[in-house]
Design a protein around this motif. Structure first.
Motif, short mmCIF file in Angstrom:
data_model
loop_
_atom_site.label_atom_id
_atom_site.label_comp_id
_atom_site.label_asym_id
_atom_site.label_seq_id
_atom_site.Cartn_x
_atom_site.Cartn_y
_atom_site.Cartn_z
N THR B 308 11.48 -16.71 38.68
CA THR B 308 11.01 -15.77 37.55
C THR B 308 10.99 -14.37 37.98
N TYR B 313 17.07 -13.55 36.59
CA TYR B 313 16.19 -14.54 35.83
C TYR B 313 16.70 -14.70 34.36
N ALA B 334 12.35 -22.89 37.24
CA ALA B 334 11.99 -21.25 37.22
C ALA B 334 10.71 -21.21 37.85
#
Lengths: 357, 357
Positions: B308, B313, B334
């Motif tokens: 993240t 991302y 994630a």
């Protein structure tokens, strides 16, 4: 070939036709950069070298001619002892250390060749002796996975002080030595087990001596490791098909454990260690050699290896001669060399052709 | 525990309860000793630290609190970039590099536990592609040697730029992650093949880009490695039981090779790499996602992993959402984290529970 944000800071050492090695390091504000030879003096041509600084702050060095083989060294930067960034790193001296391989024009028995290769397996296990998860390395010969009905003898092979279970393959090239011998039909195929010779008693805080009370390696090997290996691999598990060998510290361990356990080991080998300066056949090693017939009934082979340039060489040679005279099943391997991996590679090469035959 | 003539010169870094790491190095005549964080700033609490010298010439440092996980760093001694003598050494950045493992109070899925362990095998082979002897690492699950009638799916798993075939086990702890998942019944047992993503064209002198003309990795993998693995191990060799994944540089390789060879790979995974900043489902990746039914007929799983905190991302998340909306068999992992091994460990942990099911 390599990705590196610091490519300009490092350089793999090169070796010229005269066997002089060249190094380069960027240390712009250093006052003094040295190469410290951790092997014997002639291995790298001198005990110590000073790098010279050029106008860009790059320090360079070309050594005197070096002796073929693999040699430990380190770099000193303003008194801080560190590794050379451009070289291979190997576990020795109790830490990751620089080594350089000087090619030998005559010898290639330890180089990878286009022959069938065995595997080197990392075998992880929880040890009740040390109460830790440990790793040992296992060499399985070419064809091990295919010849599912074949069983193999086993050699337990130990590293030296400050080294680890990685030594015999990373430094020693034991797997390539075996692959090449097998391809030439010069050795029987066997499994090699390489564990770490340091097996600290749970809670032990001191540095471990090879056979000290805080090092439980003998217990670990005889009570845990051998049963585990005989269960996990297709071994010939009788005494005559099990051998123990080691170098330097590992040689002392091999002699001590091998001679204390004639029920477990049919062959014992010392590579540069565990010898006596004035060998007394009647009393040394708890008198195990006193009765040659009994010794030979227990052990098929006692192998003594030593480099001719090692201080222990005369003593080891005298021990071998005394044993032969006494009728002991002994063999002697004395390549020209010092207390170094090139010698131990040759010991393994010689030993592998005699053991389990 | 360790033998070392230089024990006083080094100290394994310690980590306190606040996750501050402490270091010590003897550099008596140095003017400046720094720790350089090779990860993102917060991994080690700052981009750079100065050691302080005490009256004995010993330099010490305690960092700010660090983030759990394994982080690359180096030491600068009067401008020379070297490794920290007391720490573990890992191949990254095109050379042997220091790393420190900061324990995680919440996560232990990558630590060795008292569970059955698989093996990590060094498999040596002569490559006709590179004309060199190469080594790949093979994870075989617990019981592989005993269950001689069982065949296993295979995951080809690639490291990042500057790393090597060692990365996924030494840094990534892939073997322990799998051992633990298998002990909990959370994953199917499968073989993992970890080769070196650099396969230089014979004679190539340039640094290799992952998919450049001098890097023959795609050829090596598809033409040499897969047939060799299917011959040497008990594999399920159909397309749906073969997957490819990689991190960073290896992610780009996994996407390129995986999507170019739907006949070979049934699942493809990217861990932090190979993404597009403005993903166009119709045209990107040669339009492979344009027809969702056709894609899903070819591929059972397309797995996207990203930390993240990584700059990529938002783009990776947008790609995943677009794919899901389009009906593609996609999964997204994630974890909180940056471009770092702790994130890739979690990606493997998540991916291993989905693939081959």
């Amino acid at each position: 070939m390599l990705f590196s944000a610091h490519a300009q800071l490092m350089k793999e050492p090169t070796v010229d036709s005269e066997k002089r090695a060249s190094f380069m390091i960027n240390a712009p504000v250093a006052k003094e950069v040295k190469l410290i030879n951790l092997s014997d003096e002639m291995a790298l041509g001198a005990k110590e070298y000073n790098f010279e600084k050029n106008s860009d702050g790059i320090w360079t060095l070309t050594t005197n001619p070096c002796r073929p083989g693999m040699h430990y060294f380190e770099i000193s930067i303003d008194g801080a002892k560190v590794t050379y960034p451009g070289s291979g790193h190997y576990f020795g001296w109790g830490r990751w250390t620089s080594m350089i391989e000087i090619p030998d024009d005559q010898l290639d028995f330890y180089l990878p060749k286009k022959v069938p290769h065995g595997e080197v397996r990392q075998h992880f296990y929880y040890s009740t002796t040390t109460q830790t998860t440990r790793k040992c390395l296992i060499y399985t010969p070419p064809g091990y996975d295919k010849n599912v009905d074949q069983k193999y003898p086993v050699l337990y092979l130990q590293h030296g002080a400050g080294e680890s279970e990685l030594g015999w393959t990373m430094q020693g090239k034991a797997n390539f030595i075996m692959d090449n011998l097998l391809a030439e039909g010069k050795a029987m195929p066997f499994i090699i087990v390489m564990d770490n010779g340091y097996a600290p008693r749970p809670g032990a805080k001191n540095q471990l001596s090879p056979g000290g009370a805080d090092n439980l390696f003998a217990d670990l090997l005889t009570k845990e490791l051998i049963p585990m290996i005989d269960s996990a691999y297709r071994t010939l598990s009788d005494q005559k098909n099990r051998a123990i060998a080691g170098l330097s510290m590992g040689a002392g361990q091999a002699l001590r454990i091998g001679f204390e356990h004639p029920e477990l080991f049919g062959s014992v080998a010392t590579f540069s260690g565990g010898g006596k300066s004035n060998f007394e056949i009647e009393t040394d090693y708890n008198g195990i050699f006193k009765d040659a017939i009994q010794f030979n009934n227990s052990y098929r082979l006692f192998f003594i290896g030593c480099g001719t340039l090692e201080p222990m060489y005369p003593g080891m040679k005298a021990m071998f001669e005394s044993l032969k005279e006494h009728g002991i099943h002994a063999a002697f391997s004395a390549p020209v060399g010092s207390h170094e991996w090139q010698v131990w590679r040759m010991h393994l090469y010689d030993f592998a052709q005699l053991v389990f035959k």
